[in-house]
Design an enzyme around this catalytic site. Structure first.
Site, PDB file in Angstrom:
ATOM      1  N   CYS A   1     -21.619  -6.658 -16.031  1.00 23.45           N
ATOM      2  CA  CYS A   1     -22.017  -6.254 -14.678  1.00 23.45           C
ATOM      3  C   CYS A   1     -21.648  -4.785 -14.425  1.00 23.45           C
ATOM      4  CB  CYS A   1     -21.307  -7.151 -13.662  1.00 23.45           C
ATOM      5  SG  CYS A   1     -21.551  -6.654 -11.953  1.00 23.45           S
TER       6      CYS A   1
ATOM      7  N   ASP B   1       0.835  -1.197   0.000  1.00 24.15           N
ATOM      8  CA  ASP B   1       0.000   0.000   0.000  1.00 24.15           C
ATOM      9  C   ASP B   1       0.873   1.252   0.000  1.00 24.15           C
ATOM     10  OD1 ASP B   1      -2.271   1.500   0.094  1.00 24.15           O
ATOM     11  OD2 ASP B   1      -2.506   1.402   2.254  1.00 24.15           O
TER      12      ASP B   1
ATOM     13  N   CYS C   1     -15.369   2.705   3.169  1.00 25.67           N
ATOM     14  CA  CYS C   1     -16.640   2.255   2.592  1.00 25.67           C
ATOM     15  C   CYS C   1     -16.343   0.946   1.877  1.00 25.67           C
ATOM     16  CB  CYS C   1     -17.122   3.313   1.600  1.00 25.67           C
ATOM     17  SG  CYS C   1     -18.552   2.861   0.616  1.00 25.67           S
TER      18      CYS C   1
ATOM     19  N   CYS D   1     -18.890  -1.025  -2.866  1.00 23.35           N
ATOM     20  CA  CYS D   1     -18.610  -1.559  -4.207  1.00 23.35           C
ATOM     21  C   CYS D   1     -18.130  -3.007  -4.126  1.00 23.35           C
ATOM     22  CB  CYS D   1     -17.602  -0.673  -4.947  1.00 23.35           C
ATOM     23  SG  CYS D   1     -15.971  -0.578  -4.202  1.00 23.35           S
TER      24      CYS D   1
ATOM     25  N   CYS E   1     -15.555  -9.110 -15.426  1.00 23.26           N
ATOM     26  CA  CYS E   1     -16.670  -8.257 -14.993  1.00 23.26           C
ATOM     27  C   CYS E   1     -17.841  -8.385 -15.961  1.00 23.26           C
ATOM     28  CB  CYS E   1     -16.232  -6.788 -14.921  1.00 23.26           C
ATOM     29  SG  CYS E   1     -15.235  -6.410 -13.470  1.00 23.26           S
TER      30      CYS E   1
ATOM     31  N   CYS F   1     -15.107   9.687  -3.587  1.00 22.30           N
ATOM     32  CA  CYS F   1     -15.032   8.352  -2.954  1.00 22.30           C
ATOM     33  C   CYS F   1     -15.052   8.489  -1.427  1.00 22.30           C
ATOM     34  CB  CYS F   1     -13.760   7.651  -3.428  1.00 22.30           C
ATOM     35  SG  CYS F   1     -13.477   6.074  -2.618  1.00 22.30           S
TER      36      CYS F   1
ATOM     37  N   CYS G   1     -22.600   2.672  -5.755  1.00 29.32           N
ATOM     38  CA  CYS G   1     -21.737   3.639  -5.053  1.00 29.32           C
ATOM     39  C   CYS G   1     -22.573   4.818  -4.542  1.00 29.32           C
ATOM     40  CB  CYS G   1     -20.629   4.125  -5.987  1.00 29.32           C
ATOM     41  SG  CYS G   1     -19.613   5.393  -5.202  1.00 29.32           S
TER      42      CYS G   1
ATOM     43  N   CYS H   1     -20.339  -6.840  -5.090  1.00 31.98           N
ATOM     44  CA  CYS H   1     -19.690  -7.552  -6.200  1.00 31.98           C
ATOM     45  C   CYS H   1     -19.989  -9.059  -6.126  1.00 31.98           C
ATOM     46  CB  CYS H   1     -18.179  -7.320  -6.152  1.00 31.98           C
ATOM     47  SG  CYS H   1     -17.317  -8.207  -7.468  1.00 31.98           S
TER      48      CYS H   1
ATOM     49  N   CYS I   1     -21.161  -2.409  -8.997  1.00 30.25           N
ATOM     50  CA  CYS I   1     -20.373  -1.502  -8.145  1.00 30.25           C
ATOM     51  C   CYS I   1     -20.598  -0.047  -8.544  1.00 30.25           C
ATOM     52  CB  CYS I   1     -18.889  -1.855  -8.187  1.00 30.25           C
ATOM     53  SG  CYS I   1     -18.203  -1.968  -9.846  1.00 30.25           S
TER      54      CYS I   1
HETATM   55  S1  SF4 Z   1     -19.443  -5.446  -9.086  1.00 31.19           S
HETATM   56 FE1  SF4 Z   1     -17.581  -6.712  -9.350  1.00 31.19          FE
HETATM   57  S2  SF4 Z   1     -17.962  -7.947 -11.194  1.00 31.19           S
HETATM   58 FE2  SF4 Z   1     -19.447  -6.257 -11.181  1.00 31.19          FE
HETATM   59  S3  SF4 Z   1     -18.452  -4.655 -12.430  1.00 31.19           S
HETATM   60 FE3  SF4 Z   1     -17.958  -4.233 -10.289  1.00 31.19          FE
HETATM   61  S4  SF4 Z   1     -15.992  -5.238  -9.939  1.00 31.19           S
HETATM   62 FE4  SF4 Z   1     -16.845  -6.106 -11.842  1.00 31.19          FE
END
Ligand code: SF4
Length: 358
Positions: free
Chosen positions: A201, A144, A251, A254, A198, A224, A208, A258, A204
């Site tokens: 989808c 990090d 937070c 997101c 992804c 954010c 948000c 997922c 996230c």
């Molecule tokens: S919720 Fe997960 S799978 Fe869906 S777009 Fe976001 S990061 Fe990708």
């Protein structure tokens, strides 16, 4: 692999062994990638900075191109070993805490002890294990750390893919883990990157609370909640406050939404276990802590670093969004004369939200 420091290492075999040793050191997985990222990564970073999406995180701009060029950050770097360590600490159902406006929601990665120390120690152990097998070699460990584009490096090494929320994501265990790296002068063969999964989808992006994911794979940090409650030194801007709800330190929305995180697993690390009931504390309870209590209870926690005044400032915003009760109003009134405007101003705002113009 023959563990003879005098013999030239068999690098493909060493790479295989490193993954075994990484798991022995408590990492969920490890992969090896090349020392630099493609020019496209630098262009993306420049565009992100030019748009001002980094907010007050000047260190992101300061480190600039170094972030995508580990070989310039640590001269001689030929390979990057990327590792991940699961952090999910268990505890109360996060959705239930988010749904109860009187409770404080703190990002689940921060409920235990500070991960920086844990990861750095394990990375160091892993490097020493390699050293024991092949003899002295050049390396530096990071976790990090501002100058390292760790998600891009991990994704290039095939540790997972960058999700639309910009975090690293894996099919096997979702995204609830910390990342770390060893930059090394060992010419290890690079692992294959993984394709993204992804698909269509957008969960996230849709969930948000502050619409911080301005397009797939791009977060405006200024919106954010993690940035607003942790990185931003001043009080949370007024326009954002009602959107934040009871999220007072980071937070997870997101990630909670997922679909890949249904495969996330609890961490086995005792250091990441929930401390001081932070998985389900009342906002008023945390707001009542004295500075000495904050320092004593948050010692060794990542939360310590935001400082007591920012802690109270965030909690005041959470209390402004909480249901109106005598307890909430009394807690806010008790902080009305706080000498630091970082606290007093959000307290006035919160009382006004409850119908009290002080
Ligand atoms: S919720 Fe997960 S799978 Fe869906 S777009 Fe976001 S990061 Fe990708």
């Amino acid at each position: 692999m023959t563990e003879n420091p005098k013999q030239k290492p068999d690098y493909p075999e060493l790479s295989r062994q490193i993954k075994v040793w990484a798991r022995e050191a408590g990492f969920a997985d490890a992969r090896v990638g090349p020392a630099n990222l493609p020019p496209e990564a630098e262009r993306k970073l420049e565009a992100w900075l030019a748009a001002g999406y980094h907010g007050e995180m000047d260190y992101m701009a300061r480190h600039g191109a170094l972030r995508v060029k580990p070989a310039e950050l640590v001269p001689g770097t030929l390979s990057v070993i990327s590792v991940r360590m699961n952090y999910w600490p268990g505890g109360r159902d996060p959705e239930a805490v988010l749904a109860d406006g009187s409770r404080a929601y703190l990002s689940r990665y921060a409920l235990g002890r500070d991960y920086h120390k844990v990861l750095r120690n394990r990375l160091q152990k892993l490097a020493e294990r390699i050293e024991a097998a092949i003899g002295a070699f050049g390396y530096r460990v990071f976790t990090d750390s501002a100058p390292v584009a760790e998600v891009a490096l991990a994704s290039q090494a095939g540790l997972g893919w960058r999700g639309k929320h910009t975090l690293l994501l894996t099919k096997k265990q979702g995204s609830l883990f910390f990342l770390g790296e060893i930059l090394t002068d060992l010419p290890l063969p690079a692992d294959e990157p993984e394709d993204g999964h992804c698909g269509r989808c957008t969960r996230c992006i849709d969930i948000c609370p502050t619409q911080a994911i301005v397009e797939p794979y791009t977060v405006d940090a200024r919106r954010c909640i993690s940035y607003l409650t942790i990185e931003l030194k001043s009080a949370i801007p007024e326009a954002m406050r009602p959107l934040i709800g009871n999220r007072v330190y980071g937070c997870d929305d997101c990630q909670l939404t997922c679909p890949w995180n249904r495969f996330a697993v609890d961490s086995a690390e005792a250091d990441f276990a929930v401390r001081h009931g932070l998985d389900d504390a009342a906002l008023t309870e945390l707001f009542a802590w004295s500075e000495a209590e904050f320092k004593e209870r948050m010692a060794g926690s990542p939360i310590y670093r935001i400082g007591y005044a920012k802690w109270l400032s965030n909690l005041a915003v959470g209390l402004g969004n909480a249901p109106t009760t005598d307890e909430t109003v009394a807690a806010l009134r008790a902080r009305l004369d706080h000498p630091d405007e970082l606290v007093a101003e959000p307290v006035r705002w919160a009382l006004a939200r409850h119908g009290f113009a002080e």
